[in-house]
Structures are given as structure tokens and as C-alpha cells.
Enzyme design. Structure first.
Site, PDB file in Angstrom:
ATOM      1  N   CYS A  84       0.835  -1.200   0.000  1.00 24.47           N
ATOM      2  CA  CYS A  84       0.000   0.000   0.000  1.00 24.47           C
ATOM      3  C   CYS A  84       0.876   1.260   0.000  1.00 24.47           C
ATOM      4  O   CYS A  84       1.536   1.540  -0.986  1.00 24.47           O
ATOM      5  CB  CYS A  84      -0.981  -0.052   1.174  1.00 24.47           C
ATOM      6  SG  CYS A  84      -2.373   1.083   0.973  1.00 24.47           S
ATOM      7  N   HIS A 175      -3.661  -4.908   0.840  1.00 25.69           N
ATOM      8  CA  HIS A 175      -3.157  -5.427   2.119  1.00 25.69           C
ATOM      9  C   HIS A 175      -3.278  -6.953   2.153  1.00 25.69           C
ATOM     10  O   HIS A 175      -4.345  -7.489   2.453  1.00 25.69           O
ATOM     11  CB  HIS A 175      -3.941  -4.819   3.284  1.00 25.69           C
ATOM     12  CG  HIS A 175      -3.617  -3.388   3.540  1.00 25.69           C
ATOM     13  ND1 HIS A 175      -2.554  -2.996   4.334  1.00 25.69           N
ATOM     14  CD2 HIS A 175      -4.193  -2.242   3.098  1.00 25.69           C
ATOM     15  CE1 HIS A 175      -2.496  -1.678   4.371  1.00 25.69           C
ATOM     16  NE2 HIS A 175      -3.482  -1.190   3.624  1.00 25.69           N
ATOM     17  N   GLU A 177      -2.140  -8.915   4.366  1.00 30.82           N
ATOM     18  CA  GLU A 177      -2.148  -9.436   5.740  1.00 30.82           C
ATOM     19  C   GLU A 177      -3.539  -9.592   6.335  1.00 30.82           C
ATOM     20  O   GLU A 177      -3.706 -10.299   7.334  1.00 30.82           O
ATOM     21  CB  GLU A 177      -1.290  -8.549   6.656  1.00 30.82           C
ATOM     22  CG  GLU A 177      -1.758  -7.115   6.796  1.00 30.82           C
ATOM     23  CD  GLU A 177      -1.227  -6.195   5.709  1.00 30.82           C
ATOM     24  OE1 GLU A 177      -1.301  -4.976   5.909  1.00 30.82           O
ATOM     25  OE2 GLU A 177      -0.752  -6.682   4.662  1.00 30.82           O
TER      26      GLU A 177
END
Length: 518
Positions: A84, A175, A177
Site C-alpha cells: 500500500c 493489504h 495481511e
């Protein structure tokens, strides 16, 4: 001692940076998070990372003083993954272009489709033609840096996945994660594999290394440990005891605010099963006396915290000659103490801890869990042989039942609350739901209600059942019990606990509520 390969996460202020570390730890890769302003050339030489990840963040590369990594990080010859804002930083630093987000911002779910070419970091991706990802960006890359190619696009991010394969530089606008990027874990797995990590950072290895470190730090000195009966302090105590045996003495302060049978369980486990030197300080009269007439939750917490320190100091002095204080500090506590912003935050609730003890007592700290997340502490506990019934217990606040009894506390109320809570938890266990729930408890409300039992009128307390699901306690949703379960539980509590004639279920999420009532 084994030297593990290390991965460095440079934190640019994302709310989910800790999740990156969690995903990597799940792959048995040792990683640390450090705020960008601490990452200097000297730091990088000392840390010697095998790979680097740039986190996301709320900043814009156009802002004055925008967070940036040191230029030398790109000359280290190690793989780098930018996420990002981290992608935008890479492009900005390496000769690409970033544009302000005018109509191209993306927040929430998006779909990325593959571009030409194969990229090893994307093995297992695009098997169905496109992948769901989670976007959260205003600015966007408008021109990639020299040497980079495009490997994935989304409607508002034409450079959603870019890479310079020759230098092993990778950058994504989303993202990976978060759970909303279903194959994000696979991307991290591919990245650490490309970087050459062996995945050798296990709890078995950690146990051996921690024991060696404790022995080296403590030598032949004495250590005292404040044992609460919670998972963190218990795992720390068992680990330290395995390292230095009877040089460790645990002090268990019973403030009279524990759950039914809890004090006896702690004493039995640690004194009888683990044969640890243990001082059981029953100070319930002192604590309950000081709390008499107190209804303000902040005053309750601060009173309990102050008394705990006084009592702990008094009983620790009985040990004599202790040089070290053991604490169950976890990695999130360490991260927050050197946070990205370092700025003040609003105090929602005062935390009950022993943070002031080392300075007051002139003791050095032993913190054998300071590199671990909560789920890793539980895994270490299992490695040490602590029973699952203990390791898997729900979190319990330091002030105990004091904050589950809104209003003034009395011994009568505490006993009613203990009995009701025991019935509720028994119900949850009987139905096989305990491990699905992050935390469950009863709050005894400072309200009496009229009821009918048999032919007689009752005027007893109302209670609220609370059960939430959560990953880390920062946010939480109420657990969706069936009506049958709630009805059965309410009936049992009213029939089995004298003093309660009405049961409610709290369906407030966090935010806006907190998990505990006070």
C-alpha cells in the site's frame, strides 16, 4: 545458540502492521517491527535482515516530512516487499510516479486480475482468473519505476501488483495481511520462500533459547514473579522455573476478586504440580475494605492497582535478596512502547499492571515473552506442558470481578456473581462453545427487579451475560447464541443462584462498547 534469519518490517503507521508480523510468525519466520524513524544505516547493519517489508500507512508521499526509509535499504541486496503506502514509497524513491487520489481511491473489497508474465511471489494466485483483495488507498502509482513490470491490475489501481524480479523488489497496492485478502497468506509464504527463510523459528526452539538467555541474564541471583493465574504470567513463571529452578519465587496476590475456586486452582497447580516456591498472599480483607463504598470504575481500578503494588512489595521483601522481577510483557506491549507516532492517546480505562514496580523496588527486569504474540504464548505454554484447559482460558482482567460488578462492591454481590459466572461458563463448556468465544462472563447489575418464584414475590438482582468473538481484543462482536441456549442458561442461573431473578444478554459490539462493563 541458534541464530535465526530475521525479517525487518518497517512501520509507516498502518493500523494492521502487527498482522503482517502475525502472518510471518505463522510461517515460522522470525520478524520484528520497527518504526521508520528508527531504521538508520547503522541499525540496518546491526539488524542484518534477510528481507524487508514496508508496511502501509496513512501518509502521502506528497506530505511535508512524509515517512521514508533510508536510501541504503535499496542497496542491501535483499528482497523487499512494499504494501500500500509501502508500494508508493518504493516507486517514489526508485524513480516512478505517484499521483494524488482524485476519483481513484479504493477502500474495501476489490478484485485484481493478472497481467502478462509469471511471478514466483504469485504462485497459487489467479487460478480462477482473479483474486479478491482489500484496498485502502487514496494516492496511487501512475508510473512504475525503471526495472519494474506490472503483474496485476484492479479497476482503480492499474499497478496493483508490480515487481522488479531482477532485484527481488515487489510492491502491491492492497493489504495481503488482512483476512479480506483470502490468498494473502500465500503471497507472504511465497515471499519468504524466495528470500530463503528456512521456517525454523518454532516454539520448541524458542523454549531452548529463552532458557539459555534467562540463565545467562540471571546467573545465581534470585527472581520474583507476580503470578496472577493468567496465561502470560503463568507461562513466564513455568519457563523461568525450568531455567533456574528454586531461584524463582512466585507471589500470588489474592485480592478477593477472583472467580469461583480460582485461587485454589492456582496454588494447586504451581505449588503442588510444578513444585514452585509460592507465596500465597490472601489480602482479600485489605482490598475489599478499601473498595467499600466505591462505585466509580476508575477509582476501583486505581485503588486495586495501588494496593497491588503495596502488597506485592511487602511480600516480595519476604523473599530476601531478589535482584530480578519477572513480567509477562508481550511483543504488542513492546511495539506500542516504540510506536510509529509516539503520540498521546485518550485513556479509555486505566490498565492494571505492575509497570511501576521495577523502579520502586530497584529490580532488574526478566521478560522472557517480550518477543511473542498472545497466540505464541499459548503455543509455548503447550510446549512447556501446561494443560489446554489452562492455556485456553479466556482473558481475565487484573481488577477481577470488581469491574464486573458495576456500582458498589460487597461480599454478598461478589458471591452471587461467582456462582452465576460458574453456571454460565459451565453451560458454554457443556455445549462445546468455549473455544469459539474470545471472552465470556456475567456482570451483576446494580439493579433489583421484581419477580415471582412459586407463590412468592422476589426482589433480587438482574445480571447480564456477555460473550464476544475477537482476534486480538481491539474489536469484538457479540456471540450469536441460540435462543434455546440463552433460555436454558437463564433458567439455570435463576434456579441455582440465590439472589438473581432476571437474566439479560448484552449484544453490544466493540466499538462502540468495551468488552468489560467497567
Amino acid at each position: 545458540m541458534t541464530q535465526h534469519d530475521r525479517l525487518l518490517i518497517i512501520d509507516f503507521g498502518s493500523q494492521v502492521t502487527q498482522l503482517i508480523a502475525r502472518r510471518l510468525r505463522e510461517l515460522n519466520v522470525y520478524c520484528e517491527i520497527h518504526p521508520y524513524q528508527n531504521v538508520t544505516e547503522a541499525f540496518l547493519k546491526g539488524f542484518a535482515p534477510k528481507a524487508v517489508i514496508f508496511s502501509g500507512g496513512p501518509s502521502s508521499v506528497f506530505a511535508e516530512g512524509a515517512p521514508m526509509p533510508p536510501a541504503c535499504v535499496f542497496e542491501m541486496g535483499v528482497p523487499i516487499l512494499g504494501i500500500c503506502y509501502g508500494q508508493q514509497v518504493m516507486m517514489h524513491c526508485l524513480g516512478g510516479k505517484v499521483e494524488r487520489g482524485h476519483g481513484t481511491a479504493e477502500f474495501g473489497r476489490a478484485f485484481v486480475t493478472p497481467a502478462e508474465g509469471r511471478l514466483a511471489i504469485l504462485d497459487g494466485w489467479f487460478e480462477d482468473g482473479r483474486e479478491q483483495v482489500w484496498m485502502s488507498h487514496g494516492d496511487h502509482v501512475s508510473q512504475i519505476a525503471p526495472g519494474f513490470q506490472v503483474f496485476g491490475t484492479s479497476p482503480n489501481a492499474p499497478f496493483a501488483i508490480t515487481a522488479d524480479p531482477a532485484r527481488h523488489f515487489y510492491a502491491v497496492q492492497f493489504h495481503p495481511e488482512v483476512h479480506h485478502t483470502p490468498k494473502g497468506a500465500k503471497l507472504y509464504e511465497n515471499f519468504v520462500k524466495l528470500a530463503g527463510f528456512k521456517g525454523d523459528w518454532t516454539m520448541g526452539a524458542y523454549r531452548e533459547e529463552a532458557i539459555a538467555k534467562i540463565r545467562a541474564q540471571v546467573g545465581d541471583q534470585k527472581v520474583i514473579c507476580g503470578l496472577s493465574g493468567g496465561v502470560d504470567s503463568s507461562v513466564a513463571a513455568v519457563l523461568i522455573h525450568e531455567a533456574i529452578g528454586d531461584q524463582l519465587t512466585c507471589v500470588f496476590v489474592d485480592h478477593g476478586l477472583l472467580r469461583l475456586g480460582e485461587a485454589e486452582q492456582v496454588v494447586t497447580m504451581f505449588r503442588d504440580h510444578y513444585n514452585m516456591p509460592l507465596i500465597h498472599a490472601d489480602e482479600s480483607d485489605l482490598f475489599l475494605g478499601a473498595l467499600e463504598g466505591v462505585s466509580d470504575p476508575e477509582v476501583k481500578r486505581k485503588t486495586i492497582g495501588r494496593l497491588f503494588i503495596d502488597v506485592f512489595q511487602k511480600h516480595a521483601a519476604d523473599v530476601g535478596g531478589a535482584t530480578f522481577l519477572a513480567q509477562g510483557t508481550l511483543y504488542p506491549d513492546v511495539i506500542e512502547s516504540v510506536s510509529f507516532s509516539g503520540g498521546p492517546s485518550v485513556t479509555i480505562k486505566s490498565h492494571h499492571n505492575v509497570g511501576g514496580l521495577p523502579e520502586k523496588m530497584g529490580l532488574k527486569l526478566v521478560e522472557p515473552l517480550r518477543e511473542l504474540f498472545k497466540d505464541e504464548v499459548r503455543a509455548l505454554g503447550r510446549e512447556l506442558g501446561l494443560p489446554d484447559s489452562f492455556i485456553g482460558r479466556h482473558p481475565f482482567p487484573g481488577p477481577g470481578l470488581a469491574i464486573r460488578c458495576p456500582g458498589e462492591i460487597t461480599r454478598e454481590k461478589l458471591e452471587i456473581l461467582r456462582q452465576a459466572d460458574a453456571v454460565y461458563i459451565d453451560q458454554i463448556r457443556r455445549h462445546g462453545l468455549y473455544d469459539e468465544i474470545w471472552q465470556a462472563f456475567v456482570a451483576l447489575l446494580p439493579v433489583r427487579t421484581v419477580g415471582v418464584m412459586g407463590d412468592g414475590r422476589t426482589y433480587d438482582y438482574a445480571c447480564a451475560l456477555r460473550a464476544v468473538t475477537s482476534v486480538d481484543g481491539m474489536t469484538a462482536d457479540y456471540y450469536p447464541f441460540t435462543h434455546e441456549f440463552l433460555g436454558e442458561t437463564a433458567t439455570r442461573i435463576i434456579n441455582e443462584v440465590q439472589g438473581i431473578n432476571r437474566v439479560t444478554y448484552d449484544i453490544t459490539s466493540k466499538p462502540p462498547g468495551t468488552i468489560e462493563w467497567e
